[in-house]
Write a protein that holds these residues in place. Structure first.
Motif, PDB file in Angstrom:
ATOM      1  N   ASP A 141     -37.723  15.455  28.153  1.00 22.89           N
ATOM      2  CA  ASP A 141     -37.757  14.029  27.125  1.00 22.89           C
ATOM      3  C   ASP A 141     -36.652  13.015  27.583  1.00 22.89           C
ATOM      4  OD1 ASP A 141     -39.707  15.614  25.552  1.00 22.89           O
ATOM      5  OD2 ASP A 141     -38.051  16.786  24.658  1.00 22.89           O
ATOM      6  N   GLY A 142     -36.411  12.740  28.874  1.00 25.25           N
ATOM      7  CA  GLY A 142     -35.786  11.648  29.255  1.00 25.25           C
ATOM      8  C   GLY A 142     -34.160  12.279  29.941  1.00 25.25           C
ATOM      9  N   LEU A 143     -34.014  13.499  29.784  1.00 20.11           N
ATOM     10  CA  LEU A 143     -33.053  14.116  30.264  1.00 20.11           C
ATOM     11  C   LEU A 143     -33.137  14.022  31.879  1.00 20.11           C
ATOM     12  CD1 LEU A 143     -32.084  16.869  27.750  1.00 20.11           C
ATOM     13  CD2 LEU A 143     -30.721  14.676  27.900  1.00 20.11           C
ATOM     14  N   PRO A 144     -31.815  14.047  32.254  1.00 21.16           N
ATOM     15  CA  PRO A 144     -31.820  14.241  33.895  1.00 21.16           C
ATOM     16  C   PRO A 144     -32.537  15.625  34.341  1.00 21.16           C
ATOM     17  CG  PRO A 144     -29.906  13.233  33.105  1.00 21.16           C
ATOM     18  CD  PRO A 144     -30.522  13.641  32.184  1.00 21.16           C
ATOM     19  N   GLN A 145     -33.340  15.860  35.348  1.00 23.59           N
ATOM     20  CA  GLN A 145     -34.069  16.819  35.907  1.00 23.59           C
ATOM     21  C   GLN A 145     -32.726  17.945  36.130  1.00 23.59           C
ATOM     22  OE1 GLN A 145     -37.073  17.049  38.738  1.00 23.59           O
ATOM     23  NE2 GLN A 145     -37.866  14.942  38.252  1.00 23.59           N
ATOM     24  N   GLU A 146     -31.558  17.583  36.562  1.00 21.72           N
ATOM     25  CA  GLU A 146     -30.732  18.686  36.892  1.00 21.72           C
ATOM     26  C   GLU A 146     -30.325  19.313  35.566  1.00 21.72           C
ATOM     27  OE1 GLU A 146     -25.682  18.958  37.669  1.00 21.72           O
ATOM     28  OE2 GLU A 146     -26.845  17.126  37.926  1.00 21.72           O
ATOM     29  N   VAL A 147     -30.133  18.646  34.376  1.00 25.37           N
ATOM     30  CA  VAL A 147     -30.018  18.891  32.932  1.00 25.37           C
ATOM     31  C   VAL A 147     -30.944  19.926  32.546  1.00 25.37           C
ATOM     32  CG1 VAL A 147     -29.642  18.249  30.603  1.00 25.37           C
ATOM     33  CG2 VAL A 147     -28.501  17.047  32.501  1.00 25.37           C
ATOM     34  N   TYR A 148     -32.199  19.490  32.958  1.00 22.86           N
ATOM     35  CA  TYR A 148     -33.386  20.478  32.260  1.00 22.86           C
ATOM     36  C   TYR A 148     -33.384  21.669  33.148  1.00 22.86           C
ATOM     37  CZ  TYR A 148     -38.518  21.498  31.607  1.00 22.86           C
ATOM     38  OH  TYR A 148     -39.424  22.391  31.486  1.00 22.86           O
ATOM     39  N   ARG A 149     -33.307  21.537  34.516  1.00 22.94           N
ATOM     40  CA  ARG A 149     -33.188  22.782  35.366  1.00 22.94           C
ATOM     41  C   ARG A 149     -32.163  23.766  34.853  1.00 22.94           C
ATOM     42  NH1 ARG A 149     -34.397  19.227  39.763  1.00 22.94           N
ATOM     43  NH2 ARG A 149     -32.195  19.008  40.141  1.00 22.94           N
ATOM     44  N   ARG A 150     -30.934  23.305  34.313  1.00 21.21           N
ATOM     45  CA  ARG A 150     -30.161  24.247  33.953  1.00 21.21           C
ATOM     46  C   ARG A 150     -30.404  24.947  32.764  1.00 21.21           C
ATOM     47  NH1 ARG A 150     -25.309  21.225  34.962  1.00 21.21           N
ATOM     48  NH2 ARG A 150     -25.538  20.132  32.993  1.00 21.21           N
TER      49      ARG A 150
ATOM     50  N   ALA B 213     -37.945   6.411  17.107  1.00 26.14           N
ATOM     51  CA  ALA B 213     -37.862   7.545  18.110  1.00 26.14           C
ATOM     52  C   ALA B 213     -38.185   8.806  17.287  1.00 26.14           C
ATOM     53  CB  ALA B 213     -36.293   7.467  18.575  1.00 26.14           C
ATOM     54  N   SER B 214     -38.287   9.953  17.925  1.00 26.89           N
ATOM     55  CA  SER B 214     -38.563  11.455  17.366  1.00 26.89           C
ATOM     56  C   SER B 214     -37.071  11.916  17.184  1.00 26.89           C
ATOM     57  CB  SER B 214     -39.352  12.243  18.375  1.00 26.89           C
ATOM     58  OG  SER B 214     -38.430  12.569  19.576  1.00 26.89           O
ATOM     59  N   HIS B 215     -36.916  13.235  16.858  1.00 32.72           N
ATOM     60  CA  HIS B 215     -35.967  13.892  16.242  1.00 32.72           C
ATOM     61  C   HIS B 215     -34.921  14.123  17.556  1.00 32.72           C
ATOM     62  CE1 HIS B 215     -33.423  16.300  13.628  1.00 32.72           C
ATOM     63  NE2 HIS B 215     -33.460  17.505  14.568  1.00 32.72           N
ATOM     64  N   SER B 216     -35.682  14.225  18.629  1.00 27.93           N
ATOM     65  CA  SER B 216     -35.303  14.659  19.727  1.00 27.93           C
ATOM     66  C   SER B 216     -34.850  13.574  20.691  1.00 27.93           C
ATOM     67  CB  SER B 216     -35.926  15.813  20.609  1.00 27.93           C
ATOM     68  OG  SER B 216     -37.231  15.401  20.992  1.00 27.93           O
ATOM     69  N   SER B 217     -36.065  12.725  20.803  1.00 31.01           N
ATOM     70  CA  SER B 217     -35.800  11.543  21.817  1.00 31.01           C
ATOM     71  C   SER B 217     -34.895  10.336  21.432  1.00 31.01           C
ATOM     72  CB  SER B 217     -37.294  10.950  22.027  1.00 31.01           C
ATOM     73  OG  SER B 217     -37.542  10.220  20.806  1.00 31.01           O
ATOM     74  N   ILE B 218     -34.233  10.791  20.173  1.00 28.31           N
ATOM     75  CA  ILE B 218     -33.299   9.592  19.713  1.00 28.31           C
ATOM     76  C   ILE B 218     -31.911   9.819  20.561  1.00 28.31           C
ATOM     77  CG2 ILE B 218     -32.347  11.244  17.879  1.00 28.31           C
ATOM     78  CD1 ILE B 218     -32.161   8.539  16.174  1.00 28.31           C
ATOM     79  N   ILE B 219     -31.977  10.900  20.958  1.00 27.52           N
ATOM     80  CA  ILE B 219     -30.646  11.305  21.801  1.00 27.52           C
ATOM     81  C   ILE B 219     -31.034  11.635  23.401  1.00 27.52           C
ATOM     82  CG2 ILE B 219     -29.254  11.824  20.183  1.00 27.52           C
ATOM     83  CD1 ILE B 219     -29.684  14.805  20.887  1.00 27.52           C
ATOM     84  N   THR B 220     -32.267  12.042  23.569  1.00 28.60           N
ATOM     85  CA  THR B 220     -32.449  12.616  24.850  1.00 28.60           C
ATOM     86  C   THR B 220     -33.092  11.351  25.863  1.00 28.60           C
ATOM     87  OG1 THR B 220     -34.598  13.028  24.272  1.00 28.60           O
ATOM     88  CG2 THR B 220     -33.143  14.865  24.274  1.00 28.60           C
ATOM     89  N   ASN B 221     -33.614  10.358  25.367  1.00 28.21           N
ATOM     90  CA  ASN B 221     -34.173   9.124  25.826  1.00 28.21           C
ATOM     91  C   ASN B 221     -32.857   8.214  26.149  1.00 28.21           C
ATOM     92  OD1 ASN B 221     -35.112   6.099  25.610  1.00 28.21           O
ATOM     93  ND2 ASN B 221     -36.895   7.347  26.425  1.00 28.21           N
ATOM     94  N   LYS B 222     -32.875   7.904  27.376  1.00 23.93           N
ATOM     95  CA  LYS B 222     -31.807   7.080  27.534  1.00 23.93           C
ATOM     96  C   LYS B 222     -31.541   5.549  26.985  1.00 23.93           C
ATOM     97  CE  LYS B 222     -28.885   5.278  31.375  1.00 23.93           C
ATOM     98  NZ  LYS B 222     -28.546   4.154  30.875  1.00 23.93           N
ATOM     99  N   ALA B 223     -32.875   4.972  26.830  1.00 25.06           N
ATOM    100  CA  ALA B 223     -32.748   3.794  26.136  1.00 25.06           C
ATOM    101  C   ALA B 223     -32.405   3.914  24.410  1.00 25.06           C
ATOM    102  CB  ALA B 223     -34.120   3.071  26.010  1.00 25.06           C
TER     103      ALA B 223
ATOM    104  N   VAL C 267     -25.690  10.246  25.432  1.00 24.82           N
ATOM    105  CA  VAL C 267     -24.755   9.951  24.545  1.00 24.82           C
ATOM    106  C   VAL C 267     -23.160   9.991  24.939  1.00 24.82           C
ATOM    107  CG1 VAL C 267     -23.835  10.114  22.172  1.00 24.82           C
ATOM    108  CG2 VAL C 267     -26.191  10.788  22.586  1.00 24.82           C
ATOM    109  N   ALA C 268     -22.898  11.174  25.605  1.00 30.56           N
ATOM    110  CA  ALA C 268     -21.682  11.426  26.010  1.00 30.56           C
ATOM    111  C   ALA C 268     -21.496  10.463  27.251  1.00 30.56           C
ATOM    112  CB  ALA C 268     -21.407  12.665  26.546  1.00 30.56           C
TER     113      ALA C 268
ATOM    114  N   ASN D 264     -25.316   4.389  21.191  1.00 30.16           N
ATOM    115  CA  ASN D 264     -24.013   4.468  21.813  1.00 30.16           C
ATOM    116  C   ASN D 264     -23.282   2.902  21.558  1.00 30.16           C
ATOM    117  OD1 ASN D 264     -23.838   6.812  22.749  1.00 30.16           O
ATOM    118  ND2 ASN D 264     -24.567   6.239  24.834  1.00 30.16           N
ATOM    119  N   LYS D 265     -24.155   1.863  21.485  1.00 29.26           N
ATOM    120  CA  LYS D 265     -23.663   0.595  21.030  1.00 29.26           C
ATOM    121  C   LYS D 265     -23.153   0.536  19.670  1.00 29.26           C
ATOM    122  CE  LYS D 265     -25.175  -4.286  21.045  1.00 29.26           C
ATOM    123  NZ  LYS D 265     -26.299  -5.142  21.327  1.00 29.26           N
TER     124      LYS D 265
END
Length: 343
Positions: free
Chosen positions: A212-221, A313-323, A80-81, A329-330
């Motif tokens: 859930d669609g977030l970049p792996q770097e974000v997940y690893r952190r 979408a699900s409660h989390s994937s509404i923001i974690t899935n890029k599409a 989203v950011a 965002n639109k």
């Protein structure tokens, strides 16, 4: 009899030896494993370092202030950011005691505390209103409280599958963290502090990516921070105690009148495993979903200038899935542009 005693003695020594080995491994993990590095910066607010990420330049559109959910953080809002920062100023932060933010160790935190701390943070950073508040899940009630305290600084609110003040009264789930899960969090905090949880996940479990669609770097952190410190689990428990008060305070906030309001609602509220558990307990999951949709509609009707968008979408994937985030965002940018045109 002697053989039995020798066997028991051997087993006892073996257990003690294993415990010592586990504790030693945990200490080594804490001492030598790389510590997670905050992706943003720490800003001192009344003696407490708050983690904040400020991106994008202030343009014609209002600055967007993002509030994450109860078990969420700045990283969960990544897509989203990313999608908004090229068009306007975007501020996301971790609330007091969450993620990379220090805890003020205040035992008497009021529901207004976080809004007041956020306001002080924005002033310290030199940010200027007007603001559009974007809240996901429990971030919605936090946003309502902020607007209630600083109405002249907020020109619009966006709820992304937001919590409702009466959700625990009307849904089958009656608290943020059930008692059994709270016990696991307490155990998890101890294991993380000792480094044992980190050793288990690094050497034995080796969990696969579940971002859930977030970049792996974000997940690893996220994984690294959780396994390095029990503070993450303790904050879950702290939020659990505060949730009812925050929801009640949000419910008492002033009417939004004609304030521009955008409500996103996810269609998938329960995983199949939870649906099956509900059915075994005599709870109709479809009825629960209908109740959620009713409450989402009520949120939209808080303002005479409200709009609701239902998303597959699900409660989390509404923001974690890029599409999904791109679609959100639109709509947010159109929302912000319409507000800008009126000013």
């Amino acid at each position: 009899m002697k053989l039995i005693l020798k066997t028991l003695k051997f087993i006892g020594k073996l257990i003690v030896g294993i415990l010592i080995l586990v504790l030693f491994s945990g200490i080594c993990y804490k001492l030598f494993s790389p510590k997670p590095v905050p992706p943003g910066k720490l800003v001192n607010v009344n003696g407490t370092n708050i983690h904040v990420r400020a991106e994008g330049e202030k343009k014609a559109l209002p600055t967007i202030i993002m509030e994450a959910g109860a078990h969420s953080n700045t990283d969960m809002l990544h897509w989203v950011a990313e999608g908004l920062k090229h068009n306007t100023r975007v501020i996301r932060y971790d609330r007091d005691g969450k993620w990379f933010s220090e805890s003020s160790n205040n035992d008497n935190i009021s529901p207004e505390f976080y809004a007041q701390q956020l306001h002080a943070l924005l002033e310290k950073m030199g940010e200027k209103p007007p603001y559009i508040l974007v809240g996901h899940s429990m971030g919605g009630p936090y946003s309502r409280i902020f607007r209630d305290l600083y109405p002249n600084e907020v020109e619009g609110i966006v709820f992304i599958d937001s919590s409702h003040p009466e959700q625990w009264k009307r849904l089958a789930q009656k608290e943020l963290v059930p008692n059994e899960q709270a016990k696991l969090f307490k155990i998890g905090s101890i294991l993380s502090d000792l480094g044992i949880w980190g050793v288990y996940n690094k050497i034995i479990s080796k969990p696969t990516y579940q971002g859930d669609g977030l970049p792996q770097e974000v997940y690893r952190r996220s994984q690294s921070l959780t396994f390095n410190s029990g503070d993450v689990f303790r904050m879950f428990l702290r939020e659990n105690k505060l949730t009812n008060d925050v929801l009640a305070r949000a419910g008492k906030s002033k009417d939004l009148d004609a304030l521009p309001l955008l409500v996103f609602t996810a269609t998938e509220q329960y995983k199949e495993s939870q649906k099956n558990r509900y059915r075994k307990e005599g709870i109709d999951p479809e009825k629960e979903v209908k109740l959620w949709f009713d409450m989402q509609k009520e949120l939209k009707e808080l303002s005479s200038n409200g709009k609701q968008i239902v998303m597959n979408a699900s409660h989390s994937s509404i923001i974690t899935n890029k599409a999904n985030a791109d679609a959100v965002n639109k709509e947010i940018l159109l929302f912000a542009e319409n507000i800008g045109k009126k000013n």
